[in-house]
Design a protein around this motif. Structure first.
Motif, PDB file in Angstrom:
ATOM      1  N   LEU A 170      35.219  93.098  48.717  1.00 13.77           N
ATOM      2  CA  LEU A 170      34.218  92.332  47.953  1.00 13.77           C
ATOM      3  C   LEU A 170      32.779  92.702  48.324  1.00 13.77           C
ATOM      4  CD1 LEU A 170      35.851  88.785  47.764  1.00 13.77           C
ATOM      5  CD2 LEU A 170      35.414  90.385  45.888  1.00 13.77           C
ATOM      6  N   GLN A 171      32.589  93.564  49.326  1.00 11.98           N
ATOM      7  CA  GLN A 171      31.213  93.940  49.686  1.00 11.98           C
ATOM      8  C   GLN A 171      30.574  94.654  48.500  1.00 11.98           C
ATOM      9  OE1 GLN A 171      29.835  92.584  52.423  1.00 11.98           O
ATOM     10  NE2 GLN A 171      31.891  91.668  52.404  1.00 11.98           N
ATOM     11  N   GLY A 172      29.376  94.194  48.120  1.00 10.89           N
ATOM     12  CA  GLY A 172      28.666  94.825  47.008  1.00 10.89           C
ATOM     13  C   GLY A 172      29.164  94.396  45.636  1.00 10.89           C
ATOM     14  N   LYS A 173      30.136  93.475  45.589  1.00 14.04           N
ATOM     15  CA  LYS A 173      30.666  93.036  44.297  1.00 14.04           C
ATOM     16  C   LYS A 173      29.936  91.773  43.820  1.00 14.04           C
ATOM     17  CE  LYS A 173      34.034  96.108  44.172  1.00 14.04           C
ATOM     18  NZ  LYS A 173      33.866  96.735  45.508  1.00 14.04           N
ATOM     19  N   ASP A 174      29.687  91.731  42.497  1.00 10.70           N
ATOM     20  CA  ASP A 174      29.064  90.558  41.887  1.00 10.70           C
ATOM     21  C   ASP A 174      30.101  89.553  41.403  1.00 10.70           C
ATOM     22  OD1 ASP A 174      26.121  91.550  41.615  1.00 10.70           O
ATOM     23  OD2 ASP A 174      27.373  93.220  40.914  1.00 10.70           O
ATOM     24  N   GLY A 175      31.303  90.043  41.138  1.00  9.76           N
ATOM     25  CA  GLY A 175      32.335  89.152  40.612  1.00  9.76           C
ATOM     26  C   GLY A 175      33.708  89.615  41.037  1.00  9.76           C
ATOM     27  N   VAL A 176      34.677  88.693  40.952  1.00 16.67           N
ATOM     28  CA  VAL A 176      36.054  89.051  41.293  1.00 16.67           C
ATOM     29  C   VAL A 176      37.010  88.274  40.390  1.00 16.67           C
ATOM     30  CG1 VAL A 176      36.109  87.352  43.198  1.00 16.67           C
ATOM     31  CG2 VAL A 176      37.798  89.200  43.139  1.00 16.67           C
ATOM     32  N   LEU A 177      38.061  88.963  39.990  1.00 16.98           N
ATOM     33  CA  LEU A 177      39.150  88.337  39.238  1.00 16.98           C
ATOM     34  C   LEU A 177      40.287  88.091  40.230  1.00 16.98           C
ATOM     35  CD1 LEU A 177      40.373  89.457  35.725  1.00 16.98           C
ATOM     36  CD2 LEU A 177      41.962  88.740  37.497  1.00 16.98           C
ATOM     37  N   PHE A 212      31.169  96.623  33.353  1.00 18.10           N
ATOM     38  CA  PHE A 212      31.004  96.620  34.807  1.00 18.10           C
ATOM     39  C   PHE A 212      31.490  97.914  35.454  1.00 18.10           C
ATOM     40  CE2 PHE A 212      32.368  92.071  33.854  1.00 18.10           C
ATOM     41  CZ  PHE A 212      31.069  91.584  33.784  1.00 18.10           C
ATOM     42  N   GLU A 213      31.035  98.150  36.681  1.00 20.67           N
ATOM     43  CA  GLU A 213      31.709  99.083  37.581  1.00 20.67           C
ATOM     44  C   GLU A 213      32.912  98.316  38.121  1.00 20.67           C
ATOM     45  OE1 GLU A 213      30.803 102.176  37.764  1.00 20.67           O
ATOM     46  OE2 GLU A 213      29.194 101.612  36.378  1.00 20.67           O
ATOM     47  N   VAL A 214      34.113  98.831  37.886  1.00 18.42           N
ATOM     48  CA  VAL A 214      35.327  98.066  38.194  1.00 18.42           C
ATOM     49  C   VAL A 214      36.121  98.739  39.303  1.00 18.42           C
ATOM     50  CG1 VAL A 214      37.512  97.179  37.282  1.00 18.42           C
ATOM     51  CG2 VAL A 214      35.475  97.251  35.807  1.00 18.42           C
ATOM     52  N   GLU A 215      36.428  97.973  40.349  1.00 11.88           N
ATOM     53  CA  GLU A 215      37.395  98.431  41.349  1.00 11.88           C
ATOM     54  C   GLU A 215      38.698  97.690  41.100  1.00 11.88           C
ATOM     55  OE1 GLU A 215      36.103  98.404  45.441  1.00 11.88           O
ATOM     56  OE2 GLU A 215      38.175  98.275  46.146  1.00 11.88           O
ATOM     57  N   THR A 216      39.776  98.438  40.943  1.00 11.95           N
ATOM     58  CA  THR A 216      41.065  97.811  40.673  1.00 11.95           C
ATOM     59  C   THR A 216      41.895  97.766  41.951  1.00 11.95           C
ATOM     60  OG1 THR A 216      42.017  99.934  40.065  1.00 11.95           O
ATOM     61  CG2 THR A 216      41.123  98.591  38.273  1.00 11.95           C
ATOM     62  N   THR A 217      42.992  97.046  41.872  1.00 12.09           N
ATOM     63  CA  THR A 217      43.951  96.978  42.972  1.00 12.09           C
ATOM     64  C   THR A 217      45.258  97.566  42.452  1.00 12.09           C
ATOM     65  OG1 THR A 217      42.891  95.024  43.906  1.00 12.09           O
ATOM     66  CG2 THR A 217      45.212  95.381  44.476  1.00 12.09           C
ATOM     67  N   PRO A 218      45.856  98.498  43.184  1.00 12.27           N
ATOM     68  CA  PRO A 218      47.090  99.105  42.677  1.00 12.27           C
ATOM     69  C   PRO A 218      48.221  98.086  42.569  1.00 12.27           C
ATOM     70  CG  PRO A 218      46.201 100.339  44.557  1.00 12.27           C
ATOM     71  CD  PRO A 218      45.435  99.056  44.479  1.00 12.27           C
ATOM     72  N   ALA A 251      46.647  93.602  40.530  1.00 12.18           N
ATOM     73  CA  ALA A 251      46.783  94.468  39.344  1.00 12.18           C
ATOM     74  C   ALA A 251      46.943  93.646  38.061  1.00 12.18           C
ATOM     75  CB  ALA A 251      47.980  95.396  39.525  1.00 12.18           C
ATOM     76  N   VAL A 252      46.200  94.030  37.019  1.00 15.67           N
ATOM     77  CA  VAL A 252      46.315  93.382  35.706  1.00 15.67           C
ATOM     78  C   VAL A 252      46.610  94.454  34.651  1.00 15.67           C
ATOM     79  CG1 VAL A 252      44.822  91.425  36.259  1.00 15.67           C
ATOM     80  CG2 VAL A 252      43.821  93.498  35.271  1.00 15.67           C
ATOM     81  N   ARG A 290      50.361  85.801  29.346  1.00 13.48           N
ATOM     82  CA  ARG A 290      49.742  86.411  30.518  1.00 13.48           C
ATOM     83  C   ARG A 290      48.567  87.305  30.090  1.00 13.48           C
ATOM     84  NH1 ARG A 290      53.058  85.766  35.271  1.00 13.48           N
ATOM     85  NH2 ARG A 290      53.093  83.504  35.378  1.00 13.48           N
ATOM     86  N   MET A 291      48.704  87.973  28.935  1.00 10.08           N
ATOM     87  CA  MET A 291      47.590  88.772  28.431  1.00 10.08           C
ATOM     88  C   MET A 291      46.393  87.866  28.091  1.00 10.08           C
ATOM     89  SD  MET A 291      46.402  91.773  27.668  1.00 10.08           S
ATOM     90  CE  MET A 291      47.706  92.976  27.327  1.00 10.08           C
ATOM     91  N   ALA A 292      46.669  86.756  27.421  1.00 11.20           N
ATOM     92  CA  ALA A 292      45.586  85.843  27.041  1.00 11.20           C
ATOM     93  C   ALA A 292      44.901  85.257  28.276  1.00 11.20           C
ATOM     94  CB  ALA A 292      46.136  84.723  26.149  1.00 11.20           C
ATOM     95  N   MET A 293      45.680  84.943  29.305  1.00  8.71           N
ATOM     96  CA  MET A 293      45.093  84.398  30.541  1.00  8.71           C
ATOM     97  C   MET A 293      44.200  85.435  31.210  1.00  8.71           C
ATOM     98  SD  MET A 293      48.499  82.534  32.049  1.00  8.71           S
ATOM     99  CE  MET A 293      47.768  81.854  33.552  1.00  8.71           C
ATOM    100  N   ALA A 294      44.685  86.685  31.260  1.00 11.23           N
ATOM    101  CA  ALA A 294      43.915  87.745  31.907  1.00 11.23           C
ATOM    102  C   ALA A 294      42.634  88.041  31.120  1.00 11.23           C
ATOM    103  CB  ALA A 294      44.771  89.002  32.041  1.00 11.23           C
TER     104      ALA A 294
END
Ligand code: GLV
Ligand code: GLV
Length: 325
Positions: free
Chosen positions: A43-50, A23-29, A10-11, A295-299
């Motif tokens: 990650l299936q079907g994902k082009d990128g990950v944070l 992007f189409e974004v999937e988040t994590t709670p 979560a960010v 932390r905001m700048a890093m994200a």
């Protein structure tokens, strides 16, 4: 069709908003940590990950996620990446340097001061109702001003700590690093180069800020601790695996060094139980870069790496050069 990305931990909402513009974004709670198997599923079907520095990206994961093109780490350290495997697979790796340098150096100094001046130990004593009388040597600690500061690892954060010591606290600053700084940089941060042995034996306070690589595993162990002065403090804001924690516990118990301050742990978030039994150690939960603005700048930098790479093919802070997948 817009690229699809996963935010693996979560960010802040502002960061999700910025990513949703592209992007189409999937988040994590909040509170959720994916297991390696769950991460591969997500990650299936994902082009990128944070990622946040706790998700391990290796050859097996890359083989199982053939569409993945970029992994953007929300951390300056990237020991959670197998960079060779990422390069071989054509996957761009990025980290989040620079924006955290001064904040992290502030914390390194805060932890050094808390450790040398026994701030948390004395607060526990007070809260526990043990303060009955004043005495001359009550929580007498070590001076910081005018002493010798030894910095192992002299990247941007090491140099920022050196400046604080040399210019703010009148310290003599010595450092050791794989490569020596040029004389202009040495002068700017008021530090002089010494051998590894001299660093450990001369310093009143040792601060560890080197990247964690296989060669750095337990690079501070019984031999290094034996070189240190019995009055010295050791501060680690780099990665837990750099220090042999069992050797450190023994040195602290036997007062072969005075105290230690640790923001990072080998098995974090698990903490070696022996460390919890030693009074002369200050323990913090990997928060050296934790101010809200930083932390905001890093994200945002991690998000900007995803946006830049997936829209232009050129990341902002790349760790490898890849022939795109
Ligand atoms: C934190 O430890 C980071 O590497 O940014
Ligand atoms: C390491 O990359 C540092 O910023 O010190």
């Amino acid at each position: 069709q817009r690229p699809a990305i996963l935010i693996a931990r979560a960010v802040f909402p502002e960061v999700v908003e910025r990513l949703r513009e592209h992007f189409e974004v999937e988040t994590t709670p909040p509170g959720v940590v994916w297991s390696p198997v769950e991460l591969i599923e997500r990650l299936q079907g994902k082009d990128g990950v944070l990622t946040t520095g706790s998700e391990y990206i290796d050859a097996a994961l890359l083989a199982a996620c053939p569409r993945l093109k970029i992994v953007a780490n929300l951390a300056v350290g990237h020991n959670n990446f197998d960079l060779d495997a990422m390069t071989a697979a054509g996957v761009q790796a990025t980290n989040a340097p620079d924006v955290l340098t001064e904040t992290t150096a502030d914390f390194g100094f805060a932890l050094l001061m808390a450790t040398a001046r026994r701030i948390t130990e004395s607060e526990h004593f007070l809260r526990a109702g043990q303060w009955k009388q004043w005495s001359l040597d009550l929580f007498a600690g070590a001076d910081i001003h005018g002493t010798t500061l030894g910095i192992l690892g002299m990247g941007r954060i090491g140099q920022a700590i050196a400046r604080r010591g040399a210019h703010g606290f009148g310290m003599r600053v010595v450092y050791h690093n794989r490569s020596r700084l040029d004389t202009g940089k040495e002068a700017a941060c008021g530090a002089s180069y010494v051998s590894r042995e001299d660093l450990f034996s001369q310093a009143d306070h040792v601060v560890l800020v080197l990247p964690y690589t296989p060669a750095a595993h337990h690079t501070v162990g019984a031999a290094e601790l034996a070189l240190m002065k019995p009055t010295a403090t050791l501060v680690n804001i780099a990665r837990g695996g750099i220090v042999d924690e069992n050797a450190l516990v023994a040195a602290l118990r036997e007062k072969r060094i005075a105290a230690a301050g640790l923001d990072v742990f080998e098995g974090e978030p698990q903490v070696n139980p022996a460390l919890l039994t030693v009074p002369n150690v200050v323990l913090t939960p990997h928060i050296a870069s934790a101010t809200l603005p930083t932390r905001m700048a890093m994200a945002m930098l991690a998000a900007d790496n995803l946006i830049a790479y997936l829209t232009t093919g050129q990341a902002k802070t790349p760790l490898n050069r890849v022939a795109p997948r």
